[in-house]
Design an enzyme around this catalytic site. Structure first.
Site, PDB file in Angstrom:
ATOM      1  N   PRO A 123      26.933  37.978  46.428  1.00 46.62           N
ATOM      2  CA  PRO A 123      28.285  37.462  46.818  1.00 46.62           C
ATOM      3  C   PRO A 123      29.388  38.570  46.099  1.00 46.62           C
ATOM      4  O   PRO A 123      30.025  38.241  45.048  1.00 46.62           O
ATOM      5  CB  PRO A 123      28.452  36.347  45.853  1.00 46.62           C
ATOM      6  CG  PRO A 123      27.253  36.273  44.813  1.00 46.62           C
ATOM      7  CD  PRO A 123      26.274  37.069  45.561  1.00 46.62           C
ATOM      8  N   CYS A 124      29.427  39.696  46.637  1.00 41.09           N
ATOM      9  CA  CYS A 124      30.207  40.690  46.057  1.00 41.09           C
ATOM     10  C   CYS A 124      31.731  40.244  46.377  1.00 41.09           C
ATOM     11  O   CYS A 124      32.649  40.828  45.670  1.00 41.09           O
ATOM     12  CB  CYS A 124      29.886  42.121  46.686  1.00 41.09           C
ATOM     13  SG  CYS A 124      29.827  42.066  48.837  1.00 41.09           S
ATOM     14  N   HIS A 125      31.888  39.198  47.043  1.00 41.82           N
ATOM     15  CA  HIS A 125      33.352  38.536  47.367  1.00 41.82           C
ATOM     16  C   HIS A 125      33.871  38.283  46.031  1.00 41.82           C
ATOM     17  O   HIS A 125      35.041  38.143  45.735  1.00 41.82           O
ATOM     18  CB  HIS A 125      33.461  37.945  48.625  1.00 41.82           C
ATOM     19  CG  HIS A 125      32.469  36.633  48.576  1.00 41.82           C
ATOM     20  ND1 HIS A 125      31.098  36.485  48.768  1.00 41.82           N
ATOM     21  CD2 HIS A 125      32.792  35.418  47.934  1.00 41.82           C
ATOM     22  CE1 HIS A 125      30.839  35.542  48.617  1.00 41.82           C
ATOM     23  NE2 HIS A 125      31.751  34.832  48.192  1.00 41.82           N
TER      24      HIS A 125
END
Length: 162
Positions: A123-125
């Site tokens: 989940p780089c967001h």
């Protein structure tokens, strides 16, 4: 001989193309149009689509998939740290840099985060600027904002039983 597979499906943030080998998910990409993909799909790819669909319905908060992202040792380290950011929460690039061993690595962390080949699942967001501002996302800022708002909408506040 190692075989590779791909499939595409539509989501609220556009089309996603997933690629895998026989046992692990290799990448998730935002694409502009439907691509029919492989005629046969290994179990890992079918399961990845199922889990992503559950995520977009607000039913899944944690992914349980075998992942094999291709990257440098440093990138792999950063992606492992990013995988541990809880659903509905955010951390800064500085937080990840400190966890990686040096608060001076924020730029390197940002670059590694931008090279994440398996967004949403890794989940780089959920990684934002130290000031709290949304910064950079390979899938586009609109998608990053949508994903964060989606998670907040489906995250139940602590202490409530309903």
């Amino acid at each position: 001989m190692l075989k590779f597979y791909n499939t595409t499906f539509e989501t609220p943030v556009g089309f996603l193309e997933l690629k895998s080998d026989d046992v692990a998910l290799l990448s998730v990409s935002f694409i502009n149009q439907f691509n029919p993909g492989s005629t046969e799909l290994p179990d890992i790819l079918a399961e990845a689509v199922k889990q992503l669909q559950e995520y977009f319905k607000g039913e899944r908060k944690i992914f349980d998939l075998k992942l094999k992202p291709d990257g440098t040792q440093f990138q792999q380290k950063i992606w492992e740290l990013v995988k541990n950011v809880p659903y509905g929460k955010t951390v800064s690039y500085l937080d990840i840099a400190k966890l990686s061993g040096s608060g001076k690595n924020t730029r390197a962390v940002g670059l590694a985060n931008g090279k994440n080949p398996i967004p949403i699942i890794i989940p780089c967001h959920r990684v934002i600027g130290t000031s709290g501002k949304l910064t950079g996302y390979a899938g586009g800022m609109e998608r990053k904002q949508w994903l964060l708002q989606h998670e907040l909408k489906h995250e139940k506040p602590a202490g409530f039983l309903f």
